[in-house]
Scaffold this motif. Structure first.
Motif, PDB file in Angstrom:
ATOM      1  N   ALA A 160      69.434  -8.457  -2.875  1.00 19.13           N
ATOM      2  CA  ALA A 160      70.835  -8.638  -3.254  1.00 19.13           C
ATOM      3  C   ALA A 160      71.132  -7.991  -4.605  1.00 19.13           C
ATOM      4  CB  ALA A 160      71.185 -10.129  -3.290  1.00 19.13           C
ATOM      5  N   THR A 161      70.200  -8.095  -5.544  1.00 19.91           N
ATOM      6  CA  THR A 161      70.416  -7.508  -6.871  1.00 19.91           C
ATOM      7  C   THR A 161      70.472  -5.992  -6.808  1.00 19.91           C
ATOM      8  OG1 THR A 161      69.280  -9.389  -7.902  1.00 19.91           O
ATOM      9  CG2 THR A 161      69.523  -7.377  -9.221  1.00 19.91           C
ATOM     10  N   VAL A 162      69.537  -5.374  -6.085  1.00 21.65           N
ATOM     11  CA  VAL A 162      69.537  -3.914  -5.961  1.00 21.65           C
ATOM     12  C   VAL A 162      70.798  -3.437  -5.240  1.00 21.65           C
ATOM     13  CG1 VAL A 162      68.352  -1.946  -4.937  1.00 21.65           C
ATOM     14  CG2 VAL A 162      67.030  -3.746  -6.036  1.00 21.65           C
TER      15      VAL A 162
ATOM     16  N   PHE B 230      62.050   5.918 -15.296  1.00 18.83           N
ATOM     17  CA  PHE B 230      61.306   7.033 -14.703  1.00 18.83           C
ATOM     18  C   PHE B 230      61.554   7.254 -13.216  1.00 18.83           C
ATOM     19  CE2 PHE B 230      57.428   8.122 -12.271  1.00 18.83           C
ATOM     20  CZ  PHE B 230      57.421   9.474 -12.551  1.00 18.83           C
ATOM     21  N   PHE B 231      61.566   6.196 -12.427  1.00 17.93           N
ATOM     22  CA  PHE B 231      61.486   6.377 -10.973  1.00 17.93           C
ATOM     23  C   PHE B 231      62.688   7.090 -10.371  1.00 17.93           C
ATOM     24  CE2 PHE B 231      58.221   2.955 -11.074  1.00 17.93           C
ATOM     25  CZ  PHE B 231      57.218   3.680 -10.448  1.00 17.93           C
ATOM     26  N   ALA B 232      63.817   7.078 -11.063  1.00 16.56           N
ATOM     27  CA  ALA B 232      64.984   7.791 -10.533  1.00 16.56           C
ATOM     28  C   ALA B 232      64.901   9.289 -10.768  1.00 16.56           C
ATOM     29  CB  ALA B 232      66.258   7.233 -11.157  1.00 16.56           C
ATOM     30  N   SER B 233      64.064   9.725 -11.720  1.00 17.49           N
ATOM     31  CA  SER B 233      64.083  11.132 -12.135  1.00 17.49           C
ATOM     32  C   SER B 233      63.754  12.121 -11.014  1.00 17.49           C
ATOM     33  CB  SER B 233      63.152  11.345 -13.333  1.00 17.49           C
ATOM     34  OG  SER B 233      61.833  10.962 -13.049  1.00 17.49           O
ATOM     35  N   PRO B 234      62.757  11.883 -10.139  1.00 19.37           N
ATOM     36  CA  PRO B 234      62.532  12.861  -9.069  1.00 19.37           C
ATOM     37  C   PRO B 234      63.751  13.039  -8.163  1.00 19.37           C
ATOM     38  CG  PRO B 234      60.654  11.380  -9.273  1.00 19.37           C
ATOM     39  CD  PRO B 234      61.734  10.804 -10.118  1.00 19.37           C
TER      40      PRO B 234
ATOM     41  N   ALA C  54      63.608   0.492  -7.946  1.00 21.01           N
ATOM     42  CA  ALA C  54      64.768   0.354  -7.061  1.00 21.01           C
ATOM     43  C   ALA C  54      66.052   0.134  -7.854  1.00 21.01           C
ATOM     44  CB  ALA C  54      64.541  -0.801  -6.090  1.00 21.01           C
ATOM     45  N   VAL C  55      65.986  -0.749  -8.850  1.00 21.73           N
ATOM     46  CA  VAL C  55      67.172  -1.019  -9.674  1.00 21.73           C
ATOM     47  C   VAL C  55      67.556   0.222 -10.475  1.00 21.73           C
ATOM     48  CG1 VAL C  55      68.052  -2.382 -11.609  1.00 21.73           C
ATOM     49  CG2 VAL C  55      66.722  -3.490  -9.822  1.00 21.73           C
TER      50      VAL C  55
END
Length: 355
Positions: A97-99, A163-167, A291-292
């Protein structure tokens, strides 16, 4: 993902062996991160975007088969614990729900707000359930009394946010601004992926050389420099080599290397029987933060798109740099000097004592 890390931390109890194992684990993850955009580009361009999801089916079947054959069986003499079904349900529902709330704010503030309230409420119920009602809590709250665990998870959450969004953002930028095809955009990520592999592969040795806390700070600083440089150069409309490849190599090396010392710290300081709990918690935080972060930063790009194609991406990378910078600052202030205290702290799993 959390189970794979738990297997390593419970198998390798020696400091140097565990650090090397975690470095290898991080390097394999970096290879996957580098290969993902390339394979995704091939599938999207030649077969259609649905194959990005369909390819998981045969791969998942292969993983199941290999796991069944290669992973050790449960020792019959070890008693099985009962699964905290209510705790797992509340935690999963709250995170989902948060994501989804963060993803929805760009299109509807009302829906995003309602989902966010729901997610926070479910996570609050999860916390109360772990502290008061569960006879066998999924996450004993006393684990957060261990400084290495609590501090390491905070740093990991901040690093994952940035970091995880960068790709994904790099791939989208190459297609939106430079007009790259999906395949070419995937190939354009290869220098970043190669740097991620180099960082993760060398992180184990560098962590042993510098010490875990110092290594985490150094690597976060390097990642921050790369993300900030990319934000500035994207806004200036630089070429692919100048705006993406060069700063991408810096951010890829630094951020990928940072995961190893943070993992070493966050999975230490507990009894050997609780290594799996510490590892599972850390990797769950890592996945949730990714994920967030992806949901939030992709929403930033979408909302700011009317202001210009490059503007939204620049703001997103500035935000990423800020998160990684704060991760480095928290690591310097909060994490202990040594990640292997002489005396491990037991985690009391009984709800009465947790209260």
């Amino acid at each position: 993902m959390p189970v794979t890390l738990s297997l390593l931390t419970t198998t390798f109890t020696d400091r140097s062996a565990r650090t090397r194992a975690l470095g290898t684990w991080s390097a394999v993850g970096a290879v996957a991160a580098a290969a993902g955009p390339v394979i995704g580009g091939v599938l999207t361009q030649w077969f259609g975007w649905r194959w990005v999801f369909l390819i998981s089916l045969p791969l998942g079947a292969l993983v199941l088969a290999v796991s069944y054959v290669k992973l050790p069986r449960l020792d019959p003499g070890v008693p099985r614990t009962r699964l905290d079904v209510w705790g797992a349900t509340l935690a999963t529902g709250g995170l989902v729900a948060t994501v989804y709330a963060v993803m929805s704010f760009g299109s509807s503030a009302w829906i995003g707000g309602a989902l966010l309230v729901t997610g926070v409420a479910l996570l609050g119920l999860f916390t109360a359930h772990q502290a008061r009602w569960s006879t066998n809590p999924l996450l004993p709250l006393s684990v957060f009394r261990v400084r290495t665990v609590s501090g390491g998870n905070v740093v990991m959450f901040l690093l994952g946010l940035g970091f995880f969004a960068s790709p994904i953002l790099i791939s989208l930028y190459l297609q939106d601004v430079y007009g790259f095809s999906p395949l070419r955009a995937g190939l354009g990520f290869l220098p970043v992926g190669a740097a991620m592999f180099a960082g993760a592969q060398s992180a184990g040795r560098l962590t042993l050389f510098f010490g875990a806390r110092r290594a985490a700070v150094i690597f976060c600083v390097i990642g921050t420099v790369g993300l900030a440089a990319m934000a500035v150069l994207l806004g200036a409309g630089g070429s692919y080599v100048v705006a993406v490849a060069i700063p991408g190599v810096v951010l890829g090396f630094g951020t990928a290397a940072a995961f190893t010392p943070i993992t070493v710290i966050a999975t230490s300081g507990v009894l050997p029987s609780q290594n799996g709990l510490a590892a599972g918690l850390l990797n769950t935080v890592r996945q949730a933060s990714g994920a967030v972060g992806l949901a939030a930063l992709s929403t930033v790009v979408t909302v700011l798109r009317p202001a210009g194609l490059t503007y939204g991406y620049s703001v997103a990378f500035v935000s990423s740099a800020g998160c990684v910078a704060v991760a480095g600052l928290v690591a310097a202030v909060v994490l202990p000097q040594t990640s292997y205290p002489t005396k491990a702290l037991p985690i009391d799993e009984s709800p009465e004592k947790v209260r």
